[in-house]
Design a protein around this motif. Structure first.
Motif, mmCIF file in Angstrom:
data_model
loop_
_atom_site.group_PDB
_atom_site.id
_atom_site.type_symbol
_atom_site.label_atom_id
_atom_site.label_comp_id
_atom_site.label_asym_id
_atom_site.label_seq_id
_atom_site.Cartn_x
_atom_site.Cartn_y
_atom_site.Cartn_z
ATOM 1 N N MET A 1 0.875 -1.179 0.019
ATOM 2 C CA MET A 1 -0.201 -0.009 0.194
ATOM 3 C C MET A 1 0.547 1.586 -0.168
ATOM 4 S SD MET A 1 -2.492 1.038 2.470
ATOM 5 C CE MET A 1 -3.798 -0.537 2.505
ATOM 6 N N SER A 2 0.348 1.849 -0.414
ATOM 7 C CA SER A 2 1.622 3.463 -1.303
ATOM 8 C C SER A 2 1.211 4.540 0.600
ATOM 9 C CB SER A 2 1.565 4.250 -2.279
ATOM 10 O OG SER A 2 -0.577 4.807 -2.401
ATOM 11 N N PHE A 3 2.062 5.325 0.727
ATOM 12 C CA PHE A 3 2.077 5.551 1.676
ATOM 13 C C PHE A 3 1.069 6.779 1.404
ATOM 14 C CE2 PHE A 3 3.064 10.323 3.623
ATOM 15 C CZ PHE A 3 3.109 9.733 4.808
ATOM 16 N N ALA A 4 0.138 7.284 0.360
ATOM 17 C CA ALA A 4 -0.895 8.251 0.586
ATOM 18 C C ALA A 4 -2.312 7.137 0.998
ATOM 19 C CB ALA A 4 -1.039 9.319 -0.616
ATOM 20 N N ARG A 5 -2.007 6.243 0.565
ATOM 21 C CA ARG A 5 -2.755 5.305 0.654
ATOM 22 C C ARG A 5 -3.358 4.657 1.837
ATOM 23 N NH1 ARG A 5 -3.629 0.777 -3.594
ATOM 24 N NH2 ARG A 5 -6.093 1.025 -2.258
ATOM 25 N N ARG A 6 -2.669 4.918 2.754
ATOM 26 C CA ARG A 6 -2.526 4.934 4.154
ATOM 27 C C ARG A 6 -2.506 5.558 4.893
ATOM 28 N NH1 ARG A 6 2.912 2.495 4.001
ATOM 29 N NH2 ARG A 6 3.992 4.617 4.910
ATOM 30 N N VAL A 7 -2.311 6.405 4.793
ATOM 31 C CA VAL A 7 -2.579 7.733 5.444
ATOM 32 C C VAL A 7 -4.318 7.960 5.275
ATOM 33 C CG1 VAL A 7 -2.437 10.349 5.783
ATOM 34 C CG2 VAL A 7 -0.592 8.970 5.680
ATOM 35 N N ALA A 8 -4.626 7.656 4.115
ATOM 36 C CA ALA A 8 -5.768 8.274 4.471
ATOM 37 C C ALA A 8 -6.865 6.966 4.665
ATOM 38 C CB ALA A 8 -6.480 7.649 1.746
ATOM 39 N N ALA A 9 -6.464 6.103 4.218
ATOM 40 C CA ALA A 9 -7.353 5.184 5.375
ATOM 41 C C ALA A 9 -7.160 5.192 6.745
ATOM 42 C CB ALA A 9 -6.128 3.603 4.653
ATOM 43 N N ARG A 10 -6.372 6.011 6.988
ATOM 44 C CA ARG A 10 -5.891 5.474 8.957
ATOM 45 C C ARG A 10 -7.160 6.929 9.241
ATOM 46 N NH1 ARG A 10 -3.404 1.762 8.931
ATOM 47 N NH2 ARG A 10 -1.676 1.459 10.006
ATOM 48 N N LEU A 11 -6.770 8.166 8.452
ATOM 49 C CA LEU A 11 -7.645 8.748 8.504
ATOM 50 C C LEU A 11 -9.207 8.127 8.615
ATOM 51 C CD1 LEU A 11 -6.126 11.901 6.570
ATOM 52 C CD2 LEU A 11 -6.400 11.738 9.153
ATOM 53 N N ALA A 12 -8.950 8.067 7.475
ATOM 54 C CA ALA A 12 -11.306 7.202 6.895
ATOM 55 C C ALA A 12 -10.921 6.478 8.492
ATOM 56 C CB ALA A 12 -11.149 7.018 5.482
ATOM 57 N N ALA A 13 -10.330 5.537 8.726
ATOM 58 C CA ALA A 13 -10.371 5.012 9.918
ATOM 59 C C ALA A 13 -11.069 5.868 10.981
ATOM 60 C CB ALA A 13 -9.563 4.070 10.360
ATOM 61 N N THR A 14 -11.062 6.574 11.662
ATOM 62 C CA THR A 14 -11.117 7.650 12.576
ATOM 63 C C THR A 14 -12.207 8.320 12.459
ATOM 64 O OG1 THR A 14 -9.643 9.742 11.345
ATOM 65 C CG2 THR A 14 -8.153 7.928 13.000
ATOM 66 N N VAL A 15 -13.221 8.676 11.109
ATOM 67 C CA VAL A 15 -14.611 9.749 11.230
ATOM 68 C C VAL A 15 -15.004 8.833 11.889
ATOM 69 C CG1 VAL A 15 -15.938 10.031 9.572
ATOM 70 C CG2 VAL A 15 -13.949 10.130 9.036
ATOM 71 N N PRO A 16 -15.474 7.512 12.416
ATOM 72 C CA PRO A 16 -16.498 6.981 13.687
ATOM 73 C C PRO A 16 -16.332 7.563 14.549
ATOM 74 C CG PRO A 16 -16.141 5.317 11.734
ATOM 75 C CD PRO A 16 -15.030 6.552 11.829
ATOM 76 N N ILE A 17 -14.809 7.352 14.359
ATOM 77 C CA ILE A 17 -14.692 7.414 16.492
ATOM 78 C C ILE A 17 -14.583 9.034 16.941
ATOM 79 C CG2 ILE A 17 -12.115 7.535 17.666
ATOM 80 C CD1 ILE A 17 -11.446 5.113 16.325
ATOM 81 N N LEU A 319 -3.852 12.827 15.703
ATOM 82 C CA LEU A 319 -3.486 13.006 14.651
ATOM 83 C C LEU A 319 -1.630 12.055 15.385
ATOM 84 C CD1 LEU A 319 -3.528 17.130 14.177
ATOM 85 C CD2 LEU A 319 -3.884 15.184 12.268
ATOM 86 N N VAL A 320 -1.227 11.914 16.608
ATOM 87 C CA VAL A 320 -0.242 11.258 17.489
ATOM 88 C C VAL A 320 -0.881 10.125 17.193
ATOM 89 C CG1 VAL A 320 0.426 10.613 19.810
ATOM 90 C CG2 VAL A 320 -0.759 13.125 19.040
ATOM 91 N N ASN A 321 -1.395 9.278 16.577
ATOM 92 C CA ASN A 321 -2.008 8.051 16.921
ATOM 93 C C ASN A 321 -1.862 7.188 14.306
ATOM 94 O OD1 ASN A 321 -2.348 6.701 19.094
ATOM 95 N ND2 ASN A 321 -4.564 6.959 18.486
ATOM 96 N N LEU A 322 -1.448 8.591 14.294
ATOM 97 C CA LEU A 322 -1.501 8.281 12.730
ATOM 98 C C LEU A 322 0.123 8.786 12.692
ATOM 99 C CD1 LEU A 322 -1.426 8.394 9.662
ATOM 100 C CD2 LEU A 322 -2.162 10.964 9.686
ATOM 101 N N ALA A 323 0.777 9.370 13.903
ATOM 102 C CA ALA A 323 2.426 9.697 13.394
ATOM 103 C C ALA A 323 3.157 8.614 14.088
ATOM 104 C CB ALA A 323 2.309 10.410 13.985
ATOM 105 N N VAL A 324 2.236 7.538 14.827
ATOM 106 C CA VAL A 324 3.033 6.434 15.277
ATOM 107 C C VAL A 324 3.045 5.324 14.286
ATOM 108 C CG1 VAL A 324 2.314 4.748 17.122
ATOM 109 C CG2 VAL A 324 2.453 7.038 17.929
ATOM 110 N N ASP A 325 1.869 5.948 13.646
ATOM 111 C CA ASP A 325 2.049 4.038 12.571
ATOM 112 C C ASP A 325 2.890 4.834 11.497
ATOM 113 O OD1 ASP A 325 -0.100 3.119 13.796
ATOM 114 O OD2 ASP A 325 -1.846 4.279 12.434
ATOM 115 N N LEU A 326 3.193 6.007 11.312
ATOM 116 C CA LEU A 326 3.875 6.271 10.278
ATOM 117 C C LEU A 326 5.872 6.160 10.734
ATOM 118 C CD1 LEU A 326 2.879 9.320 8.135
ATOM 119 C CD2 LEU A 326 2.081 7.204 8.014
ATOM 120 N N LEU A 327 5.882 6.214 12.084
ATOM 121 C CA LEU A 327 7.126 5.863 12.147
ATOM 122 C C LEU A 327 6.855 4.075 12.396
ATOM 123 C CD1 LEU A 327 7.276 8.381 15.664
ATOM 124 C CD2 LEU A 327 8.971 8.189 13.764
ATOM 125 N N HIS A 328 5.724 3.481 12.767
ATOM 126 C CA HIS A 328 6.105 1.999 12.745
ATOM 127 C C HIS A 328 6.420 1.648 11.100
ATOM 128 C CE1 HIS A 328 3.816 0.719 16.227
ATOM 129 N NE2 HIS A 328 4.462 1.528 16.468
#
Length: 339
Positions: A1-17, A319-328
């Motif tokens: 999965m590309s970087f942009a798609r991974r970021v978009a997927a993470r952001l989309a998953a946070t909408v219900p939260i 945003l912090v969780n997204l940064a942690v995922d990218l650092l992973h």
């Protein structure tokens, strides 16, 4: 999965939260004790008719689903409500106070990492040594003692008894003119303006609250660093590297890299906790951040600032969780590929 798609997927998953957070916070503030209309009424002698008029003006006489729909509609248009205690839009208040909270949180977080990771690593490299005992004592004591107790003890010892610390009344001495506001971060603004007196005052007042916040957060970081590094040092790859005669420094550096992934996860969780747990610390030290703003709103039955505070913390948490995922993905490319 590309970087942009991974970021978009993470952001989309946070909408219900975020949606669930908004709805839950709205319902929670409406079951808390206290009536905003009664608070706004002219004193305790206000009659029921005056309170009813205020409730009608605020829309509190409408059914709860109608109030919720209007609140969601306003959020969709960027309107976070208005505080009846400050008279300003909630978003304006939060934006003005957020740099103070971030400055305190970042200072405490940096102190947590600078002390917690080396202490945990030293405890893992020297089991049953004084470093290991200090790490155990710190993790046990830090987990048991609430941060506001640490804050009050620090004030008592370093301000009242020793007189080394300045009075816990805000970010800068009242007798010193604040530097021009550029970023909202007082240390940075003072350095940019070459106001060394303001910089020294701001740094001195930042130290105690940062230590009080870091005292509780040190425990999980140091404990996890120790456990993770111990597990890596006992693994087969590290044993093989030692058997092959590789230098100890190279072996330890490689082990630290392998042990960094769970530490990064823990550090991200700690930072997210600090963002929401600085309410009491800010109140104890009269720190003008979003935490003390939310606590004042709670005492005044001011719903909009409470809802805005929770929503802002949830956004920062995302945003912090997204940064942690990218650092992973940077630390362990396999984690990014699997995501």
């Amino acid at each position: 999965m590309s970087f942009a798609r991974r970021v978009a997927a993470r952001l989309a998953a946070t909408v219900p939260i975020l949606a669930g957070t908004v709805v839950f916070t709205f319902l929670l503030t409406h079951v808390l004790p206290g009536d905003p209309a009664a608070f706004l009424a002219s004193g305790p002698s206000a009659g029921p008719e005056e309170i009813a008029q205020i409730r009608a003006r605020m829309g509190l006489d409408q059914p709860l689903p109608t109030q919720l729909w209007r609140y969601l509609e306003a959020l969709a248009h960027g309107d976070w409500g208005q505080s009846h205690t400050t008279g300003q839009p909630v978003l304006t208040d939060l934006w003005q106070r957020l740099p103070a909270s971030l400055e305190l949180t970042l200072a405490a977080f940096a102190l947590t990492l600078l002390v917690g990771i080396p202490l945990g690593a030293a405890a893992a490299l020297r089991p049953r040594s004084p470093w290991d005992r200090a790490c155990t004592l710190l993790t046990v004591g830090g987990s048991c003692m609430p941060s506001f107790v640490v804050a009050l003890l620090l004030i008592y010892v370093f301000y009242f008894v020793l007189g080394w610390a300045p009075e816990p009344t805000g970010r800068i001495d009242a007798m010193i003119e604040p530097p021009p506001v550029r970023s909202g971060f007082l240390l940075l603004d003072a350095a940019l303006a070459a106001r060394w007196d303001a910089l020294a005052s701001a740094a001195g007042r930042l130290l105690l609250p940062a230590v009080a916040m870091a005292a509780f957060s040190l425990a999980p970081v140091a404990r996890l660093t120790r456990a993770s590094l111990l597990g890596v040092l006992r693994s087969d790859p590290v044993r093989t590297a030692r058997a092959l005669g590789l230098p100890r420094r190279a072996v330890v550096a490689g082990a630290l890299h392998l042990a960094l992934l769970p530490v990064v996860t823990s550090a991200g969780m700690v930072f997210s906790y600090m963002l929401s747990a600085n309410v009491v610390i800010e109140k104890v030290f009269a720190w003008p951040g979003i935490g003390s703003y939310a606590l004042d709103a709670l005492m005044a039955a001011d719903h909009a600032p409470l809802q805005g505070f929770v929503l802002l913390v949830a956004l920062l948490f995302v945003l912090v969780n997204l940064a942690v995922d990218l650092l992973h993905g940077r630390i362990d490319p396999r984690a990014g590929a699997e995501a």
